[in-house]
Design an enzyme around this catalytic site. Structure first.
Site, PDB file in Angstrom:
ATOM      1  N   GLN A  16      -1.222   2.389  -5.914  1.00 14.06           N
ATOM      2  CA  GLN A  16      -2.645   2.599  -5.621  1.00 14.06           C
ATOM      3  C   GLN A  16      -3.549   2.063  -6.728  1.00 14.06           C
ATOM      4  O   GLN A  16      -4.603   1.501  -6.461  1.00 14.06           O
ATOM      5  CB  GLN A  16      -2.921   4.083  -5.389  1.00 14.06           C
ATOM      6  N   ASP A  58      -4.124  -1.708  -6.367  1.00  9.05           N
ATOM      7  CA  ASP A  58      -4.590  -2.194  -5.062  1.00  9.05           C
ATOM      8  C   ASP A  58      -5.985  -2.813  -5.161  1.00  9.05           C
ATOM      9  O   ASP A  58      -7.001  -2.144  -4.979  1.00  9.05           O
ATOM     10  CB  ASP A  58      -4.574  -1.027  -4.068  1.00  9.05           C
ATOM     11  N   ARG A  99       0.853  -1.200   0.000  1.00  7.19           N
ATOM     12  CA  ARG A  99       0.000   0.000   0.000  1.00  7.19           C
ATOM     13  C   ARG A  99       0.880   1.238   0.000  1.00  7.19           C
ATOM     14  O   ARG A  99       1.056   1.919   1.009  1.00  7.19           O
ATOM     15  CB  ARG A  99      -0.949  -0.046   1.193  1.00  7.19           C
ATOM     16  N   TYR A 144      -2.452  -0.543   9.325  1.00  7.36           N
ATOM     17  CA  TYR A 144      -3.411  -1.444   9.938  1.00  7.36           C
ATOM     18  C   TYR A 144      -3.495  -1.183  11.437  1.00  7.36           C
ATOM     19  O   TYR A 144      -2.587  -0.616  12.047  1.00  7.36           O
ATOM     20  CB  TYR A 144      -3.010  -2.912   9.706  1.00  7.36           C
ATOM     21  N   SER A 152      -8.289  -2.731  -1.962  1.00  6.60           N
ATOM     22  CA  SER A 152      -9.028  -1.490  -1.758  1.00  6.60           C
ATOM     23  C   SER A 152     -10.190  -1.350  -2.737  1.00  6.60           C
ATOM     24  O   SER A 152     -11.286  -0.932  -2.355  1.00  6.60           O
ATOM     25  CB  SER A 152      -8.092  -0.283  -1.896  1.00  6.60           C
TER      26      SER A 152
END
Length: 378
Positions: free
Chosen positions: A125, A128, A120, A228, A131
């Site tokens: 992006q 990903d 990440r 996280y 996501s």
């Protein structure tokens, strides 16, 4: 490079790893594409649309001749056996759930990449997939919750009286949680949210929701470098549980989204908390595949306790197959340049790139990812 897109075989899986748009772009990059017969039907993409985009439709997907095989979910034993040695494989492998599949891929000398292990970082992006899929899962969770809830979501003032807005509580403010907050707000609910990561407080407020958490010193340090949530102390958990228990008793819809990769899902809604909600209330558990955030939830099964409806979904993106497939296909398209030689277009992963290092599980017959490789190799 010959790239094969296979039809999903997992029960209830409706997604496909390619769209006519991405197929056209992949061919434009100098690769050839085969698509397994019927691969996109469940996602409203018939074979003729893939064919019109330049793909060859093959009964087995052309898996045996492919240099790179792509799916949404992990491969079957027969698919692993059909791949040629030295080929690549890309999917959401869910390696923590079945290490045997990872080992089988390595034994077959398949270079396997797990899309959920894409780092990440800003450069990745667009790749990903976690996501992109979680975003849709958060949206769909609210829609499912609203459908199960026996009342309206927004406040309505009518000649016959006023309908109160549904109080909606989102537990876990990651990608799915943020989208759930935004969706519940759009539907007119009174929304609150909680997370142990302090950075999420501002995000929750920016979406017009109320933040609920015990904000002590431990709370201020509760996030890993990867973004996280850290496991919290028993003392903090007790304080947070007391606050949440009081709040949940007043809620109409609770949506839980808390997951930590490779670990059982943390319990956020206890049996006592669930039973404290009024009849007709709803709990949607997005973490049920990893044990669930509520011990009463069951995978893809509606459970009713004291009039409270509890639903655990293992694969919400599959309930939006057209959009989730389109986003996943674009995630793969963004990754593709790191898997091909710029000149020859042959399958040649950029082994020194941090994205490939982070996501590749096997290479040349060996497990190379530190989470799965033998201790000596790691």
């Amino acid at each position: 490079m010959k790239i094969a897109f296979l039809k999903e075989s997992a029960a209830g899986e409706t997604r496909v790893a390619a769209t006519p748009e991405t197929v056209k772009k992949i061919i434009g990059l100098g690769h050839s594409v085969t698509v397994q017969t019927g691969a996109g039907v469940a996602a409203s993409v018939p074979d003729d649309q893939f064919k019109a985009a330049g793909a060859e439709i093959v009964a087995d997907g052309g898996i045996g001749a492919a240099d790179l095989v792509v799916k949404v979910r992990r491969p079957t034993d027969s698919e692993i056996g059909a791949m040629k040695a030295g080929a690549g494989f890309v999917s959401l492998l869910e390696p923590y759930g079945d290490r045997g599949v990872v080992e089988a891929l390595a034994k077959a000398k398949i270079d396997a990449l797990a899309m959920e292990f894409i780092p990440r970082i800003s450069r990745a992006q667009s790749m990903d997939a976690l996501s992109s899929q979680a975003n849709l899962a958060g949206y769909r969770a609210v829609i499912e919750g609203a459908a199960l809830y026996g009342r309206a979501m927004p406040m309505m003032m009518t000649a016959a009286g006023t309908v109160a807005a549904a109080k909606t509580f989102i537990m876990g403010v990651g990608v799915a949680g943020l989208q759930a907050i935004a969706t519940a707000r759009r539907l007119g609910g009174v929304v609150s949210a909680t997370d142990v990561r302090p950075a999420t407080k501002e995000q929750v407020a920016s979406l017009g929701a109320k933040f609920v958490a015990v904000e002590d010193e431990e709370f201020k340090q509760a996030e890993t470098a990867a973004g996280y949530a850290k496991p919290m102390s028993a003392e903090y958990q007790a304080k947070q549980a007391a606050l949440v228990a009081e709040h949940i008793a007043k809620q109409d819809i609770v949506i839980t989204t808390a997951l930590i990769p490779g670990r059982p899902a943390p319990v956020l809604v206890t049996e006592a908390m669930a039973k404290s909600m009024r009849p007709g209330s709803v709990i949607i558990d997005l973490a049920v595949a990893q044990g669930g955030n509520c011990p009463l939830s069951r995978p893809d099964e509606l459970v009713e306790v004291n009039g409270v409806k509890i639903m655990g979904f293992t694969n919400l993106p599959a309930r939006l197959p057209a959009d989730s497939s389109a986003l996943y296909a674009k995630n793969f398209l963004a990754l593709l340049p790191l898997l091909a030689d710029k000149e020859s277009k042959a399958f040649a992963p950029a082994w020194d790139d941090e994205i490939i290092k982070g996501a590749m599980l096997s290479k040349g017959g060996a497990l190379i990812h530190p989470h799965f490789a033998p201790a000596s190799a790691a």
